[in-house]
Design a protein around this motif. Structure first.
Motif, PDB file in Angstrom:
ATOM      1  N   PHE A 152     -72.283  52.179  68.475  1.00  0.00           N
ATOM      2  CA  PHE A 152     -73.635  52.486  67.966  1.00  0.00           C
ATOM      3  C   PHE A 152     -73.809  51.966  66.544  1.00  0.00           C
ATOM      4  N   ARG A 153     -74.797  51.155  66.331  1.00  0.00           N
ATOM      5  CA  ARG A 153     -75.105  50.599  65.008  1.00  0.00           C
ATOM      6  C   ARG A 153     -76.460  51.152  64.549  1.00  0.00           C
ATOM      7  N   MET A 154     -76.448  51.866  63.430  1.00  0.00           N
ATOM      8  CA  MET A 154     -77.711  52.443  62.943  1.00  0.00           C
ATOM      9  C   MET A 154     -78.765  51.367  62.675  1.00  0.00           C
ATOM     10  N   GLU A 155     -78.293  50.212  62.153  1.00  0.00           N
ATOM     11  CA  GLU A 155     -79.256  49.171  61.784  1.00  0.00           C
ATOM     12  C   GLU A 155     -79.953  48.552  62.992  1.00  0.00           C
ATOM     13  N   GLU A 156     -79.449  48.829  64.175  1.00  0.00           N
ATOM     14  CA  GLU A 156     -80.100  48.301  65.378  1.00  0.00           C
ATOM     15  C   GLU A 156     -81.177  49.241  65.912  1.00  0.00           C
ATOM     16  N   HIS A 157     -81.339  50.382  65.243  1.00  0.00           N
ATOM     17  CA  HIS A 157     -82.302  51.378  65.733  1.00  0.00           C
ATOM     18  C   HIS A 157     -83.210  51.821  64.592  1.00  0.00           C
ATOM     19  N   GLY A 158     -84.373  52.231  64.952  1.00  0.00           N
ATOM     20  CA  GLY A 158     -85.284  52.737  63.927  1.00  0.00           C
ATOM     21  C   GLY A 158     -86.708  52.595  64.409  1.00  0.00           C
ATOM     22  N   PRO A 159     -87.618  53.292  63.765  1.00  0.00           N
ATOM     23  CA  PRO A 159     -89.028  53.153  64.131  1.00  0.00           C
ATOM     24  C   PRO A 159     -89.525  51.759  63.748  1.00  0.00           C
ATOM     25  N   ARG A 160     -90.579  51.335  64.405  1.00  0.00           N
ATOM     26  CA  ARG A 160     -91.153  50.029  64.062  1.00  0.00           C
ATOM     27  C   ARG A 160     -91.706  50.070  62.634  1.00  0.00           C
ATOM     28  N   LYS A 161     -91.480  48.988  61.897  1.00  0.00           N
ATOM     29  CA  LYS A 161     -91.944  48.929  60.507  1.00  0.00           C
ATOM     30  C   LYS A 161     -93.203  48.083  60.401  1.00  0.00           C
ATOM     31  N   LEU A 162     -94.088  48.531  59.539  1.00  0.00           N
ATOM     32  CA  LEU A 162     -95.336  47.806  59.313  1.00  0.00           C
ATOM     33  C   LEU A 162     -95.195  46.964  58.056  1.00  0.00           C
ATOM     34  N   ARG A 163     -95.965  45.881  57.993  1.00  0.00           N
ATOM     35  CA  ARG A 163     -96.177  45.232  56.704  1.00  0.00           C
ATOM     36  C   ARG A 163     -97.316  45.987  56.035  1.00  0.00           C
ATOM     37  N   THR A 164     -97.246  46.170  54.728  1.00  0.00           N
ATOM     38  CA  THR A 164     -98.361  46.835  54.049  1.00  0.00           C
ATOM     39  C   THR A 164     -98.926  45.918  52.974  1.00  0.00           C
ATOM     40  N   ALA A 165    -100.166  46.157  52.623  1.00  0.00           N
ATOM     41  CA  ALA A 165    -100.813  45.437  51.525  1.00  0.00           C
ATOM     42  C   ALA A 165    -101.921  46.328  50.999  1.00  0.00           C
ATOM     43  N   THR A 166    -102.293  46.143  49.744  1.00  0.00           N
ATOM     44  CA  THR A 166    -103.363  46.953  49.173  1.00  0.00           C
ATOM     45  C   THR A 166    -104.477  46.068  48.642  1.00  0.00           C
ATOM     46  N   ALA A 167    -105.672  46.627  48.673  1.00  0.00           N
ATOM     47  CA  ALA A 167    -106.828  45.983  48.050  1.00  0.00           C
ATOM     48  C   ALA A 167    -107.707  47.094  47.511  1.00  0.00           C
ATOM     49  N   CYS A 168    -108.063  47.007  46.237  1.00  0.00           N
ATOM     50  CA  CYS A 168    -108.956  47.987  45.610  1.00  0.00           C
ATOM     51  C   CYS A 168    -108.477  49.425  45.815  1.00  0.00           C
ATOM     52  N   GLY A 169    -107.170  49.644  45.818  1.00  0.00           N
ATOM     53  CA  GLY A 169    -106.653  51.002  45.968  1.00  0.00           C
ATOM     54  C   GLY A 169    -106.632  51.495  47.405  1.00  0.00           C
ATOM     55  N   LEU A 170    -106.906  50.602  48.356  1.00  0.00           N
ATOM     56  CA  LEU A 170    -106.845  50.955  49.776  1.00  0.00           C
ATOM     57  C   LEU A 170    -105.562  50.380  50.347  1.00  0.00           C
ATOM     58  N   VAL A 171    -104.844  51.187  51.124  1.00  0.00           N
ATOM     59  CA  VAL A 171    -103.598  50.718  51.729  1.00  0.00           C
ATOM     60  C   VAL A 171    -103.866  50.331  53.185  1.00  0.00           C
ATOM     61  N   PHE A 172    -103.440  49.124  53.525  1.00  0.00           N
ATOM     62  CA  PHE A 172    -103.592  48.631  54.892  1.00  0.00           C
ATOM     63  C   PHE A 172    -102.213  48.325  55.460  1.00  0.00           C
ATOM     64  N   GLY A 173    -102.100  48.370  56.784  1.00  0.00           N
ATOM     65  CA  GLY A 173    -100.835  48.057  57.436  1.00  0.00           C
ATOM     66  C   GLY A 173    -101.053  47.231  58.686  1.00  0.00           C
ATOM     67  N   THR A 174    -100.048  46.433  59.021  1.00  0.00           N
ATOM     68  CA  THR A 174    -100.105  45.635  60.244  1.00  0.00           C
ATOM     69  C   THR A 174     -98.718  45.544  60.864  1.00  0.00           C
ATOM     70  N   LEU A 175     -98.685  45.478  62.169  1.00  0.00           N
ATOM     71  CA  LEU A 175     -97.415  45.330  62.883  1.00  0.00           C
ATOM     72  C   LEU A 175     -97.135  43.878  63.227  1.00  0.00           C
ATOM     73  N   SER A 176     -98.179  43.064  63.249  1.00  0.00           N
ATOM     74  CA  SER A 176     -98.013  41.704  63.747  1.00  0.00           C
ATOM     75  C   SER A 176     -97.574  40.741  62.651  1.00  0.00           C
ATOM     76  N   PRO A 177     -96.597  39.876  62.949  1.00  0.00           N
ATOM     77  CA  PRO A 177     -96.220  38.846  61.970  1.00  0.00           C
ATOM     78  C   PRO A 177     -97.301  37.781  61.828  1.00  0.00           C
ATOM     79  N   ASP A 178     -98.252  37.768  62.770  1.00  0.00           N
ATOM     80  CA  ASP A 178     -99.306  36.731  62.750  1.00  0.00           C
ATOM     81  C   ASP A 178    -100.502  37.087  61.889  1.00  0.00           C
TER      82      ASP A 178
END
Lengths: 406, 150
Positions: A130-156
């Motif tokens: 069992f390798r911990m690094e092979e497991h985990g919840p899906r991670k989002l990319r995040t970015a902010t604009a004007c104090g608003l936080v946005f997230g995306t799952l897609s690399p595209d």
């Protein structure tokens, strides 16, 4: 999915009824190449501050990392799939503990601890491979604009600024020009598909025809100056209304719409309508939407962000956050609170938007193959210098169809 | 009547006024300069001041009623208030729990809201009036819309 019309000016009703469409939307839109609004940056100011939110139906944790960066990950333990965070918000020193079996995650969502990994007295425990690094919840990319936080799952997904485009970003900056302060939070549970609410937000045509307060008190009428911006992809929009000028408004009066009660309906206390031109450009109403489910609202001095989340085929959650600015004078804050009577679940305007989606959902229940007509202002989804158009509604469908591949 | 009985009577009259659809009489329970606010326990806990409904004059309450009668589009509905016993403290402050069932025109009944009234009740002439009524709902989630006052 049934057949789709050739034009953007028709929308079949099955699109609001089909459970398969809803699950496809989760995968192809909310978890696809879009930026989802997650929360306000000021809600997680300090290291270890976190807030639970959603990306469509997907539960998400947004956290402020030890380096000050903003991280977001699926709120789902890698072990047995329980929620990692069961509160709305909080602060953790270094790690989240899943309540079920105490598996630990850092602020980035990395799995960093498995309770009793080596078992007890050499017995039990996790397998050697069992390798911990092979497991985990899906991670989002995040970015902010004007104090608003946005997230995306897609690399595209393109960078946030590119996704929004200059025009939308400019209009966002126009309102969110300085540090905000939350004045209140409320949730409105809508008895309809999420897309019916988004269409309502983008529907500049309905505002003075459904809402007596908009028409009678000249907050926004189709005959007032302004227009609608629709981005190239159709995804986002801004509608703006300028303050009324002429004392007479023949263009509106001649339509004799029932919402125009000017002269017959008056307020006993007109302080609700008192406002200041705080942005200095004479625009008294601006509604901005970011695909798929974010709305920034300025009606006079009543400012709010709205998060639209699907909760089922015929259920939508509308999360209202009323905002002002840190440096508001007490008078301005009071003005915002009075004007807030226009919006939210009990809003003189917004209560009607809460109801109409349900009217459509119920009326179309047995007409899945019939189509709604979205043809005001033509068949294209382009910016127009009038609001007597459904261009931004067509824009939504243009973006929706691109994501859904139809 | 002692103060507890008078306040319980005031609450009963208030609830009947709304549930009997005599909304035009509802602003009369308040002082001319008053505060009527509908908010939630969560907003109160976080110190957020805004309300779903925020009225700082009796005239604004009259506007709520006239809007429901003349301006707003919503489906016909009624409430049934069940109001608990007031906890009467020293001075003007009173707290009373409530429960509201909403009955839609098609007969659908839902437990629509529960919460507590945080009141400041004062004498005006021979009767009691609300100087302040802050309606603190237990839940932050409201089904479809909140039209009729709580």
């Amino acid at each position: 999915m049934g057949p789709w019309p050739a034009t953007l000016a028709r929308v079949p009703y099955w699109v609001y009824q089909d459970p398969g469409v809803l699950s496809d939307e989760q995968r192809r839109i909310f978890e696809g190449p879009v930026w989802n609004f997650l929360c306000l940056e000021m809600e997680i100011p300090g290291k270890g501050d976190w807030r639970a939110t959603h990306m469509g139906a997907m539960p998400v944790v947004v956290a402020r990392d030890t380096d000050g960066g903003i991280r977001a990950f699926e709120n789902r333990c890698a072990h047995r799939g329980a929620l990692i965070c069961i509160e709305d918000s909080g602060n953790v020193e270094r790690a989240f503990h899943c309540v079920y079996h105490a598996w630990r995650y850092d602020l980035k969502g990395n799995l960093i601890g498995v309770a009793f990994r080596d078992g007890v007295n050499g017995k039990g425990g996790m397998g050697k491979s069992f390798r911990m690094e092979e497991h985990g919840p899906r991670k989002l990319r995040t970015a902010t604009a004007c104090g608003l936080v946005f997230g995306t799952l897609s690399p595209d997904t393109p960078p946030l600024e590119e996704y929004l485009g200059e025009e939308i970003l400019g209009r966002m900056k126009r309102v969110l020009k300085k540090p905000v302060r939350i004045l209140g939070k409320f949730t409105q549970a809508l008895p309809n598909n999420w897309k019916l609410y988004i269409e309502n937000v983008k529907d500049t045509y309905h505002a003075s025809l459904l809402h007596t307060f908009f028409a009678t008190f000249r907050i926004t009428r189709l005959s007032q100056g302004g227009g609608v911006i629709v981005t190239g992809s159709g995804a986002h929009h801004v509608s703006a209304t300028k303050a009324p000028t002429a004392a007479k408004d023949a263009a509106f009066s001649k339509e004799a719409v029932p919402t125009n009660k000017e002269g017959s309906y008056r307020l006993a206390d007109a302080s609700l309508l008192e406002n200041v031109d705080e942005f200095g450009d004479g625009i008294q109403l601006q509604i901005l939407s970011v695909f798929p489910g974010f709305v920034l609202q300025q009606i006079h001095n009543c400012l709010a962000v709205r998060q639209v989340l699907p909760k089922g085929v015929e259920a939508t959650e509308l999360n209202w956050t009323y905002i002002g600015f840190e440096d508001d004078t007490p008078e301005l804050r009071r003005m915002r609170m009075r004007q807030a009577n226009l919006v939210g679940p009990a809003g003189f305007v917004s209560m009607e938007d809460g109801a109409v989606g349900g009217f459509v959902q119920r009326a179309t229940a047995t007409a899945p193959d019939a189509q709604s007509i979205v043809e005001m202002g033509g068949e294209l989804a382009e910016s127009q210098d009038t609001r007597a158009t459904e261009a931004s509604v067509r824009g939504f469908w243009k973006a929706w169809r691109a994501c859904m591949g139809v | 009547m002692d103060r507890l009985s008078r306040i319980a009577t005031l609450n009963a009259d208030y609830a009947r006024c709304i549930d009997d659809d005599r909304l035009e009489e509802w602003p009369g329970f308040f002082l001319e300069h008053c505060l009527y606010k509908i908010t939630t326990a969560d907003n109160v806990a976080k110190g957020y001041e805004a309300g779903l409904v925020y009225a700082d004059s009796r005239a604004m309450l009259q506007d709520r009623v006239s809007a429901l009668r003349q301006a707003n589009i919503y489906e016909r509905q009624r409430y049934r208030h069940i109001v608990g016993l007031p906890a009467v403290g020293e001075g003007e402050a009173t707290e009373t729990p409530f429960l509201v069932v909403r009955i839609m025109r098609d007969g659908k009944m839902d437990l629509f809201a529960t919460g507590r009234y945080l009141d400041k009740i004062v004498e005006e002439g021979k009767s009691l009036k609300f100087a302040e009524r802050v309606v603190v709902c237990d839940s932050s989630r409201f089904d479809t819309l909140l039209a009729i006052p709580l």
